[in-house]
Design a protein around this motif. Structure first.
Motif, PDB file in Angstrom:
ATOM      1  N   LEU A   1      97.369  32.345  94.518  1.00 58.02           N
ATOM      2  CA  LEU A   1      97.968  32.507  93.195  1.00 58.02           C
ATOM      3  C   LEU A   1      99.331  31.844  93.168  1.00 58.02           C
ATOM      4  CD1 LEU A   1      97.133  36.272  92.696  1.00 58.02           C
ATOM      5  CD2 LEU A   1      95.985  34.340  91.648  1.00 58.02           C
TER       6      LEU A   1
ATOM      7  N   SER B   1     102.794  34.690  89.647  1.00 58.64           N
ATOM      8  CA  SER B   1     101.825  35.728  89.346  1.00 58.64           C
ATOM      9  C   SER B   1     102.070  37.001  90.144  1.00 58.64           C
ATOM     10  CB  SER B   1     100.419  35.206  89.625  1.00 58.64           C
ATOM     11  OG  SER B   1     100.298  34.903  90.991  1.00 58.64           O
TER      12      SER B   1
ATOM     13  N   HIS C   1     103.184  40.523  90.852  1.00 60.53           N
ATOM     14  CA  HIS C   1     103.349  41.569  89.844  1.00 60.53           C
ATOM     15  C   HIS C   1     104.307  42.648  90.314  1.00 60.53           C
ATOM     16  CE1 HIS C   1     100.629  39.713  87.195  1.00 60.53           C
ATOM     17  NE2 HIS C   1      99.741  39.629  88.144  1.00 60.53           N
TER      18      HIS C   1
ATOM     19  N   THR D   1     100.885  37.159  84.291  1.00 63.72           N
ATOM     20  CA  THR D   1      99.906  36.760  85.296  1.00 63.72           C
ATOM     21  C   THR D   1     100.297  35.443  85.946  1.00 63.72           C
ATOM     22  OG1 THR D   1      98.511  35.383  83.868  1.00 63.72           O
ATOM     23  CG2 THR D   1      98.116  37.760  83.812  1.00 63.72           C
TER      24      THR D   1
ATOM     25  N   ASP E   1      97.958  47.167  86.781  1.00 65.35           N
ATOM     26  CA  ASP E   1      99.304  46.637  86.665  1.00 65.35           C
ATOM     27  C   ASP E   1      99.794  46.943  85.259  1.00 65.35           C
ATOM     28  OD1 ASP E   1     101.621  45.205  86.442  1.00 65.35           O
ATOM     29  OD2 ASP E   1     100.811  43.351  87.287  1.00 65.35           O
TER      30      ASP E   1
ATOM     31  N   GLU F   1      91.610  41.841  84.853  1.00 63.57           N
ATOM     32  CA  GLU F   1      92.885  41.145  85.084  1.00 63.57           C
ATOM     33  C   GLU F   1      93.697  41.869  86.149  1.00 63.57           C
ATOM     34  OE1 GLU F   1      91.797  41.635  82.045  1.00 63.57           O
ATOM     35  OE2 GLU F   1      91.870  39.731  80.954  1.00 63.57           O
ATOM     36  N   ASP F   2      93.668  43.189  86.090  1.00 68.09           N
ATOM     37  CA  ASP F   2      94.391  43.970  87.093  1.00 68.09           C
ATOM     38  C   ASP F   2      93.821  43.721  88.482  1.00 68.09           C
ATOM     39  OD1 ASP F   2      94.054  45.671  84.435  1.00 68.09           O
ATOM     40  OD2 ASP F   2      96.023  46.119  85.283  1.00 68.09           O
TER      41      ASP F   2
ATOM     42  N   SER G   1      94.593  40.455  90.156  1.00 72.19           N
ATOM     43  CA  SER G   1      95.940  40.237  90.682  1.00 72.19           C
ATOM     44  C   SER G   1      96.179  41.061  91.938  1.00 72.19           C
ATOM     45  CB  SER G   1      96.994  40.540  89.613  1.00 72.19           C
ATOM     46  OG  SER G   1      96.856  41.847  89.126  1.00 72.19           O
ATOM     47  N   LYS G   2      96.425  42.340  91.790  1.00 72.38           N
ATOM     48  CA  LYS G   2      96.818  43.129  92.966  1.00 72.38           C
ATOM     49  C   LYS G   2      95.714  43.391  93.989  1.00 72.38           C
ATOM     50  CE  LYS G   2     100.822  45.739  91.418  1.00 72.38           C
ATOM     51  NZ  LYS G   2     101.264  47.067  90.994  1.00 72.38           N
TER      52      LYS G   2
ATOM     53  N   ARG H   1      94.235  40.612  96.173  1.00 73.58           N
ATOM     54  CA  ARG H   1      95.212  40.134  97.151  1.00 73.58           C
ATOM     55  C   ARG H   1      95.141  40.917  98.465  1.00 73.58           C
ATOM     56  NH1 ARG H   1     100.503  37.704  95.678  1.00 73.58           N
ATOM     57  NH2 ARG H   1      99.594  36.829  93.837  1.00 73.58           N
TER      58      ARG H   1
ATOM     59  N   LEU I   1      95.413  33.315  86.897  1.00 70.90           N
ATOM     60  CA  LEU I   1      94.702  34.582  87.005  1.00 70.90           C
ATOM     61  C   LEU I   1      93.354  34.502  86.288  1.00 70.90           C
ATOM     62  CD1 LEU I   1      95.321  37.369  88.232  1.00 70.90           C
ATOM     63  CD2 LEU I   1      95.833  38.130  85.925  1.00 70.90           C
TER      64      LEU I   1
ATOM     65  N   LYS J   1      89.836  35.489  87.831  1.00 73.89           N
ATOM     66  CA  LYS J   1      88.916  36.392  87.142  1.00 73.89           C
ATOM     67  C   LYS J   1      87.520  35.770  87.053  1.00 73.89           C
ATOM     68  CE  LYS J   1      88.821  37.906  82.603  1.00 73.89           C
ATOM     69  NZ  LYS J   1      89.518  38.047  81.321  1.00 73.89           N
TER      70      LYS J   1
END
Lengths: 462, 178
Positions: free
Chosen positions: A4, A8, A10, A227, A343, B87-88, B91-92, B95, B113, B117
């Protein structure tokens, strides 16, 4: 090896370190999206139907000089804010090409009425019961005028009306006046509008030290978002850039039922106030339970530097502010950060709510038949992951707090059988069968374009 | 790989929905993938008996290399409709599995992102069958376990039987015999 881009990352992000965002084109963005409404305020919402596209476009041309892009309404001389927004049907009628229409968010294309089952507008809240013409293909243009006083509001509304009256092909199909109640609070008795996200680059200072400013692209199309990417910008770019999606909902508040419920559950006025605060997450003055756990603190409630400056990380079990309370559901702040499932910064909403209808006099527990309530207005770049996510996952459901049977006790889509849990020592209190206190009277998904886009719309020739 | 949106969010039982992703392993990365999975298994939250995975909304997680290490299955049970959390998730949580996904095709070099997705959704397949032996979210189950532990402590008290005679405790007495 990260997949990423750096932007991005968060959670609390050092926006000064990643401050590569382009400057907001404030003078091209309609003012209602970025700035707080005045307080006190008076306002008028008009919905228009376009019979003749040429008249509709000419009306837009005449409305443009009345808009106050991006500027804070602090000087009385500035008068009133006018915001212009369009439904999907409206853009279509005005002659926006189909490939452009297809580039808008799917939820916008469908419209709020088509999303009713998804967002919990069922039963008494369903579109078949909505005020006409809300939720029908007759709503094309939405105008919102807000002003600190009636004289300035009337001046702007009159100019808008005059512009419309000269256009016989445009009809006013709905009007809703609103005004701040003398108490400065909603019909339920609470100060509202607290806890807005701070938009990076918009020039408004943060009020919650625990939440760094949110990337402008979360609210205004055409800018980087949280994002590290960008929300899809409708095409052509001149139409989409600097626009924002608007959710507009007329919500009738069942104030007598709310008061009666609290009255039945409490033994004293003090307990009534406490139960009300536990359901809302704030006392009536706006003082958050997180900072005023035991009794209202009107000075705190009135202080914008303090009334939004808190989190829930030290109260995960909700002994001070229940996890199921309205304000904590609508904005869980830091309470979910440790769970790695969500998030919160991807689900923030700019809200521009106003009140309509007369207040129910103090102490009255019987419904007087008057229509009163809230005009809920959302602005953001994502109808789905902002408005619809908050509505469906946080307000209409309780899975995220480990209470699937519970809903937002104030605005959740409920059939009246849901409980509400108040954690407290020595044992929790569970309020049974919380009735619906809000009824959806209707609403629309709209798009508020930037000023260049409005000129582009006015110049369409199809 | 199908990404037919009509099959989403898959089968739901109570508050929980099934969620399975099928990836292609990069050629020659089989051993490295196994090592990454061993590392994960040794990490806090994933060690046998830890029961505290860093993601609070999933009941369990499994990574299954198959077809001679050319494919990888990730399967879990998620509290809530997982598609709302895409989307959540992109991202986290994703990872957290970075070291594993590096060995699957299509993960690296995703610019946004949105593309992350799409990468996930293109790997998702809805189950043909899914059933559960208990209801409740992870949070409810954890709380129930904690309450049961406390109740067992109560029962270990010599005075428990007498205390549970109180009418208000009748439901507890009803489950105290075994």
């Amino acid at each position: 090896m990260s997949t990423l881009p750096p932007g991005s990352v968060h959670g609390p992000v050092d926006t000064t370190a990643t401050g590569m965002s382009p400057a907001l084109e404030i003078d091209d963005i309609q003012s209602g999206a970025l700035h707080e409404r005045p307080s006190p305020y008076v306002g008028t919402y008009l919905l228009l139907k376009v019979h003749e596209p040429a008249d509709g476009r000419e009306l837009i041309r005449r409305l443009i000089p009345l808009l106050q892009p991006g500027r804070e309404l602090t000087e009385p001389g500035l008068g009133a804010w006018l915001t212009v927004a369009f439904t999907y049907e409206g853009l279509k009628v005005l002659g926006v090409p189909q490939d452009s229409l297809d580039s808008f968010a799917p939820e916008f294309q469908q419209g709020m009425a088509a999303r009713a089952a998804e967002i919990g507008d069922v039963g008494a809240n369903s579109p078949e019961h909505w005020e006409k013409p809300l939720g029908t293909s007759d709503v094309h243009i939405a105008l919102a005028a807000l002003s600190p006083d009636a004289a300035h509001l009337d001046a702007v509304v009159d100019r808008a009306r005059r512009a419309q009256e000269q256009m016989p092909g445009v009809e006013v199909v709905w009007r809703q006046d609103c005004y701040q109640l003398p108490t400065g609070r909603t019909s339920f008795g609470f100060k509202d509008g607290i806890g807005q996200p701070t938009v990076e680059g918009a020039g408004t200072p943060p009020t919650n030290r625990g939440e760094l400013p949110i990337k402008a692209g979360e609210f205004i199309l055409g800018y980087p978002d949280e994002t590290g990417g960008m929300a899809p910008v409708p095409t052509p770019d001149v139409l989409g850039r600097n626009g924002t999606y608007i959710v507009f909902r007329k919500l009738h508040t069942r104030v007598a039922a709310y008061r009666q419920y609290l009255h039945d559950k409490a033994r004293t006025r003090e307990e009534e106030a406490l139960l009300g605060a536990k359901m809302v997450g704030r006392w009536q003055s706006g003082a958050p339970l997180a900072l005023a756990p035991d009794e209202d603190d009107p000075a705190l409630g009135a202080d914008p530097a303090r009334n939004n400056d808190f989190g829930y990380a030290t109260d995960l079990r909700g002994f001070t502010c229940p996890a199921g309370s309205h304000a904590r559901r609508a904005n869980p702040r830091d309470s979910l950060d440790h769970e790695n499932s969500v998030d919160v910064r991807l689900h923030r909403m700019i809200r521009r709510g106003t009140s309509y209808g007369p207040p129910l006099p103090d102490g009255v527990l019987e419904d007087d038949g008057e229509d009163r309530g809230i005009i809920f207005v959302f602005a953001g770049a994502h109808l789905k992951r902002q408005f619809e996510f908050v509505k469906t996952q946080w307000l209409n459901d309780g899975i995220f707090i480990g209470a699937p049977d519970e809903k937002d006790p104030l605005v959740g889509a409920t059939d009246g059988s849901s409980p509400f849990t108040i954690p407290q020592h020595p044992i929790r209190r569970r309020l049974p069968d919380v009735p619906p206190f809000v009824v959806t009277r209707g609403g629309e998904y709209c798009f508020a374009p930037g000023l260049r886009a409005l000129r582009w719309l006015a110049d369409l020739t199809t | 790989m199908g990404s037919d949106t009509s099959s989403r969010p898959g089968i739901r039982v109570g508050p929980t929905s099934e969620f399975s992703l099928f990836f292609h392993v990069k050629p020659g990365h089989g051993e490295a993938l196994h090592q990454a999975l061993r590392d994960l298994q040794a990490a806090p939250g994933y060690r046998p008996g830890d029961y505290e995975m860093p993601i609070a909304s999933i009941h369990e997680a499994r990574f299954v290399p198959f077809d001679d290490d050319t494919r990888l299955l990730f399967a879990t049970s998620f509290d809530g409709p997982w598609d709302a959390y895409m989307e959540d998730f992109a991202s986290k949580p994703l990872r957290l599995f970075d070291a594993i996904f590096q060995h699957v095709v299509g993960y690296e070099g995703l610019p946004t992102l949105e593309s992350v997705k799409d990468f996930i959704l293109s790997a998702q397949q809805s189950a043909g069958g899914y059933a559960r032996n208990y209801g409740g979210t992870v949070k409810e189950i954890r709380k129930a376990a904690k309450v049961n532990e406390a109740f067992q402590q109560v029962l270990d008290d010599p005075d428990a039987a007498e205390a549970l005679e109180h009418p208000a405790l009748r439901p507890l007495l009803d489950v105290a015999a075994d």
